[in-house]
Design a protein around this motif. Structure first.
Motif, PDB file in Angstrom:
ATOM      1  N   ASP A  41       0.862  -1.175   0.000  1.00 10.98           N
ATOM      2  CA  ASP A  41       0.000   0.000   0.000  1.00 10.98           C
ATOM      3  C   ASP A  41       0.906   1.235   0.000  1.00 10.98           C
ATOM      4  OD1 ASP A  41      -1.655   2.132   0.611  1.00 10.98           O
ATOM      5  OD2 ASP A  41      -2.848   1.021   2.074  1.00 10.98           O
ATOM      6  N   PRO A  42       0.811   2.043  -1.049  1.00 12.56           N
ATOM      7  CA  PRO A  42       1.696   3.212  -1.129  1.00 12.56           C
ATOM      8  C   PRO A  42       1.589   4.109   0.100  1.00 12.56           C
ATOM      9  CG  PRO A  42       0.223   3.098  -3.049  1.00 12.56           C
ATOM     10  CD  PRO A  42      -0.101   1.924  -2.198  1.00 12.56           C
ATOM     11  N   ALA A  43       0.424   4.103   0.760  1.00 11.73           N
ATOM     12  CA  ALA A  43       0.250   4.948   1.951  1.00 11.73           C
ATOM     13  C   ALA A  43       1.172   4.494   3.078  1.00 11.73           C
ATOM     14  CB  ALA A  43      -1.203   4.934   2.414  1.00 11.73           C
ATOM     15  N   LEU A  44       1.488   3.200   3.080  1.00  9.68           N
ATOM     16  CA  LEU A  44       2.368   2.673   4.126  1.00  9.68           C
ATOM     17  C   LEU A  44       3.813   3.132   3.883  1.00  9.68           C
ATOM     18  CD1 LEU A  44       2.093   0.863   6.593  1.00  9.68           C
ATOM     19  CD2 LEU A  44       2.440  -1.132   5.116  1.00  9.68           C
ATOM     20  N   ASP A  45       4.228   3.113   2.631  1.00 12.26           N
ATOM     21  CA  ASP A  45       5.565   3.622   2.286  1.00 12.26           C
ATOM     22  C   ASP A  45       5.638   5.096   2.682  1.00 12.26           C
ATOM     23  OD1 ASP A  45       4.674   1.412   0.702  1.00 12.26           O
ATOM     24  OD2 ASP A  45       6.372   1.659  -0.650  1.00 12.26           O
ATOM     25  N   ALA A  46       4.567   5.832   2.321  1.00 15.02           N
ATOM     26  CA  ALA A  46       4.543   7.267   2.623  1.00 15.02           C
ATOM     27  C   ALA A  46       4.558   7.489   4.132  1.00 15.02           C
ATOM     28  CB  ALA A  46       3.307   7.909   2.000  1.00 15.02           C
ATOM     29  N   GLU A  47       3.774   6.695   4.859  1.00 17.06           N
ATOM     30  CA  GLU A  47       3.730   6.843   6.319  1.00 17.06           C
ATOM     31  C   GLU A  47       5.129   6.777   6.921  1.00 17.06           C
ATOM     32  OE1 GLU A  47       0.929   4.766   9.118  1.00 17.06           O
ATOM     33  OE2 GLU A  47       2.656   3.497   9.562  1.00 17.06           O
ATOM     34  N   LEU A  48       5.883   5.772   6.498  1.00 21.09           N
ATOM     35  CA  LEU A  48       7.214   5.593   7.082  1.00 21.09           C
ATOM     36  C   LEU A  48       8.129   6.778   6.784  1.00 21.09           C
ATOM     37  CD1 LEU A  48       7.498   1.786   6.586  1.00 21.09           C
ATOM     38  CD2 LEU A  48       8.034   2.970   8.715  1.00 21.09           C
ATOM     39  N   ILE A  49       8.077   7.265   5.567  1.00 20.46           N
ATOM     40  CA  ILE A  49       8.935   8.409   5.212  1.00 20.46           C
ATOM     41  C   ILE A  49       8.501   9.649   5.992  1.00 20.46           C
ATOM     42  CG2 ILE A  49       9.671   9.928   3.329  1.00 20.46           C
ATOM     43  CD1 ILE A  49       9.350   7.460   1.445  1.00 20.46           C
TER      44      ILE A  49
ATOM     45  N   ARG B 206       4.688   9.354  -4.187  1.00 17.23           N
ATOM     46  CA  ARG B 206       5.158  10.724  -4.358  1.00 17.23           C
ATOM     47  C   ARG B 206       4.049  11.726  -4.047  1.00 17.23           C
ATOM     48  NH1 ARG B 206       6.488  12.067  -9.381  1.00 17.23           N
ATOM     49  NH2 ARG B 206       8.216  13.430  -8.876  1.00 17.23           N
ATOM     50  N   GLU B 207       2.837  11.410  -4.537  1.00 17.43           N
ATOM     51  CA  GLU B 207       1.720  12.339  -4.299  1.00 17.43           C
ATOM     52  C   GLU B 207       1.388  12.445  -2.817  1.00 17.43           C
ATOM     53  OE1 GLU B 207      -1.529  11.196  -6.867  1.00 17.43           O
ATOM     54  OE2 GLU B 207      -0.328  11.735  -8.636  1.00 17.43           O
ATOM     55  N   LEU B 208       1.412  11.300  -2.130  1.00 18.06           N
ATOM     56  CA  LEU B 208       1.087  11.315  -0.701  1.00 18.06           C
ATOM     57  C   LEU B 208       2.121  12.113   0.088  1.00 18.06           C
ATOM     58  CD1 LEU B 208      -0.077   7.609  -0.322  1.00 18.06           C
ATOM     59  CD2 LEU B 208      -1.499   9.637   0.063  1.00 18.06           C
ATOM     60  N   LEU B 209       3.369  11.993  -0.296  1.00 18.52           N
ATOM     61  CA  LEU B 209       4.424  12.756   0.382  1.00 18.52           C
ATOM     62  C   LEU B 209       4.231  14.252   0.156  1.00 18.52           C
ATOM     63  CD1 LEU B 209       7.619  10.615  -0.335  1.00 18.52           C
ATOM     64  CD2 LEU B 209       6.356  10.823   1.818  1.00 18.52           C
ATOM     65  N   THR B 210       3.962  14.588  -1.087  1.00 24.12           N
ATOM     66  CA  THR B 210       3.761  16.002  -1.409  1.00 24.12           C
ATOM     67  C   THR B 210       2.571  16.558  -0.639  1.00 24.12           C
ATOM     68  OG1 THR B 210       4.669  15.564  -3.584  1.00 24.12           O
ATOM     69  CG2 THR B 210       3.474  17.635  -3.322  1.00 24.12           C
ATOM     70  N   ALA B 211       1.481  15.776  -0.603  1.00 24.92           N
ATOM     71  CA  ALA B 211       0.286  16.232   0.123  1.00 24.92           C
ATOM     72  C   ALA B 211       0.582  16.422   1.602  1.00 24.92           C
ATOM     73  CB  ALA B 211      -0.857  15.238  -0.068  1.00 24.92           C
ATOM     74  N   ALA B 212       1.532  15.634   2.134  1.00 27.69           N
ATOM     75  CA  ALA B 212       1.873  15.743   3.562  1.00 27.69           C
ATOM     76  C   ALA B 212       2.901  16.853   3.803  1.00 27.69           C
ATOM     77  CB  ALA B 212       2.412  14.407   4.072  1.00 27.69           C
ATOM     78  N   GLY B 213       3.290  17.525   2.743  1.00 27.84           N
ATOM     79  CA  GLY B 213       4.254  18.620   2.899  1.00 27.84           C
ATOM     80  C   GLY B 213       5.676  18.140   3.111  1.00 27.84           C
ATOM     81  N   VAL B 214       5.947  16.892   2.718  1.00 28.26           N
ATOM     82  CA  VAL B 214       7.311  16.369   2.860  1.00 28.26           C
ATOM     83  C   VAL B 214       8.044  16.553   1.530  1.00 28.26           C
ATOM     84  CG1 VAL B 214       8.689  14.272   3.193  1.00 28.26           C
ATOM     85  CG2 VAL B 214       6.706  14.717   4.658  1.00 28.26           C
ATOM     86  N   THR B 215       9.151  17.272   1.586  1.00 27.73           N
ATOM     87  CA  THR B 215       9.910  17.539   0.366  1.00 27.73           C
ATOM     88  C   THR B 215      10.893  16.400   0.113  1.00 27.73           C
ATOM     89  OG1 THR B 215       9.918  19.761   1.236  1.00 27.73           O
ATOM     90  CG2 THR B 215      11.136  19.410  -0.808  1.00 27.73           C
ATOM     91  N   TYR B 216      10.991  15.966  -1.133  1.00 27.22           N
ATOM     92  CA  TYR B 216      11.932  14.894  -1.471  1.00 27.22           C
ATOM     93  C   TYR B 216      12.529  15.203  -2.827  1.00 27.22           C
ATOM     94  CZ  TYR B 216       8.005  13.553  -4.331  1.00 27.22           C
ATOM     95  OH  TYR B 216       6.993  13.593  -5.247  1.00 27.22           O
ATOM     96  N   GLU B 217      13.610  14.514  -3.146  1.00 25.25           N
ATOM     97  CA  GLU B 217      14.221  14.646  -4.472  1.00 25.25           C
ATOM     98  C   GLU B 217      14.182  13.296  -5.157  1.00 25.25           C
ATOM     99  OE1 GLU B 217      18.218  16.105  -3.846  1.00 25.25           O
ATOM    100  OE2 GLU B 217      17.488  17.585  -2.401  1.00 25.25           O
TER     101      GLU B 217
END
Ligand code: HAM
Length: 420
Positions: free
Chosen positions: A138-146, A239-250
């Motif tokens: 589940d991509p949300a789980l990957d996003a959660e951890l980051i 990537r979208e979930l991270l962006t929505a959470a305001g987490v910046t990544y490269e």
């Protein structure tokens, strides 16, 4: 100094700096405890094969850096070089994945061992806090951890870190890419060691730090162009979930990581103040690891943050953590009777939850007051014969220097009130 020193590549954690390390571990664990992760602890050593199969025979970690040994009983063990294989092994052994509650979310904290060439930020014994979410794709789980790692670093005040993100594809698309990359690499001028690597672990060559190698890699096929639709969609959602959470990544297409079990999402936290050992943490998805170690298919994702390097990152940013004072009250007795009375009072204070310490070793007033100062205590309790005769102890406020007598019978309450 004794004849013995800490072994090469190791160091001792000593107060007061050890307090920073403890605080870092707690800060990394806090968001995990708050997000459904349960604490797990596994042995410091495991069957060596767990790592050679799990982390990968072709990795430096297994082929060069493992502390492997045979016991007197003939069992082949290794000091754990990392936590993921052990945690998954333990979860499988305890059948956590069969309790009908996937993903199984676990966090851990401990020592790890790699026989590496020591340098600043790279040790043979180091410490990690890690998290693994087992049994869900589940991509949300990957996003959660980051997001949780980002939160942990921010709670420590760190700002100069970056998150590098990549997808390594899955068992459908990665082999196709691997073939293409091998074809490209075989045509290059590379040293013997690297040529061997083409056949065992070609993706790692993308990570080669040498200029001469990097120059030749221009135009190499990139995994991005080979990702299957499912992997692409999965990655896009992370990537979208991270962006929505305001987490910046490269996006970093060259991020490969040094362990073989990764599939799809991979990421690394790098800190710009650390020089060459800049990775403060890393992780990713490992959908095939369970099967590699004899378990059922259990897609999973996790990370581990390096505690040693996180402490170095704090230093690099000039961050001083506000550590709670270890001692609130320090007792200084003058004479034998006072010694007995104040020792009893310190015991009482501690039982009442007040951090208290005592001047041991029969020091004179001057030496004892020095210890009181060093302890960082907010208050010093001083008592001599005359005070005891009057039924009081002297409470000295170490900030204002003001000294007031308080009734001995009421001392615990009086001190607690002042500290509150
Ligand atoms: P790793 O990237 O090998 O990943 O290690 C994670 C972190 O541990 C590194 O980013 C670094 O901060 C620290 N570390 C590693 N080696 C050393 C060393 N020799 N000295 C000091 N610090 C070091 C793993 O270990 C994976 N198990 C992470 C993971 C968890 N992937 C999925 N789940």
């Amino acid at each position: 100094m004794s004849t013995f020193q800490a072994p090469k590549g190791t160091y001792d954690l000593i107060p007061p700096k050890s307090g920073v390390t403890l605080a870092v571990r707690e800060a990394i664990a806090a968001p995990l405890k708050n997000s459904g992760y349960g604490y797990i602890e596994t042995p410091g050593f495991e069957n060596v094969e767990l790592f050679s199969r799990g982390v990968g025979e072709s990795t430096d970690i297994v082929s060069k850096e493992m502390y492997a040994f045979e016991t007197k009983g003939g069992t082949k063990l290794a000091l754990r070089p990392e936590g993921t294989a052990s945690v998954l092994r333990a979860a499988l052994q305890a059948n956590l994945h069969k309790l009908g509650n996937l993903p199984v979310k676990l966090w851990y904290s401990g020592s790890y061992y790699r026989y590496e060439r020591p340098q600043a930020g790279r040790y043979r014994h180091f410490s990690q806090v890690g998290a693994e979410a087992i049994g869900a794709e589940d991509p949300a789980l990957d996003a959660e951890l980051i997001i949780l790692a980002d939160q942990a670093y921010r709670s420590l005040g760190l700002r100069q870190f970056r998150i590098l993100l990549n997808s390594l594809g899955d068992k459908e698309c990665r082999p196709v890419y691997r073939d293409a990359l091998q074809g490209f690499l075989r045509a290059l001028e590379l040293d013997e060691d690297t040529r061997r690597r083409i056949e065992i672990n070609p993706l790692r060559i993308l990570d080669d730090k040498r200029d001469a190698v990097q120059k030749q890699l221009v135009g190499a096929p990139m995994l991005r162009d080979y990702l299957c639709d499912a992997c692409k969609a999965y990655h896009e959602e992370v990537r979208e979930l991270l962006t929505a959470a305001g987490v910046t990544y490269e996006d970093d297409e060259k991020l490969v990581r040094g362990l073989d079990y990764y599939t799809r999402t991979t990421f690394e936290f790098v800190h710009d103040g650390l020089g060459s050992q800049s990775a403060v943490g890393g992780g990713g998805r490992y959908d095939g690891l369970s099967e590699m170690i004899g378990g059922p298919a259990l897609p999973s994702v996790g990370w581990a943050l390096g505690v040693d390097r996180t402490v170095l990152a704090l230093e690099a940013e000039g961050i001083e953590l506000e550590l709670p004072a270890t001692t609130s009250v320090f007792a200084v007795p003058l004479g034998d009777e006072a010694r007995r009375v104040l020792f009893a009072l310190v015991t009482e204070l501690r039982r009442a939850g007040v951090a208290a310490d005592f001047s041991y070793g029969g020091k004179g007033l001057k030496g004892a007051m020095k210890s009181a100062n060093r302890s960082g205590a907010r208050y010093t309790l001083v008592a001599g014969e005359r005070d005891l005769a009057e039924g009081v102890v002297q409470l000295k406020d170490m900030e204002s220097g003001e000294q007031t007598p308080v009734a001995l019978v009421d001392a615990v309450n009086a001190i607690r009130e002042r500290l509150a």
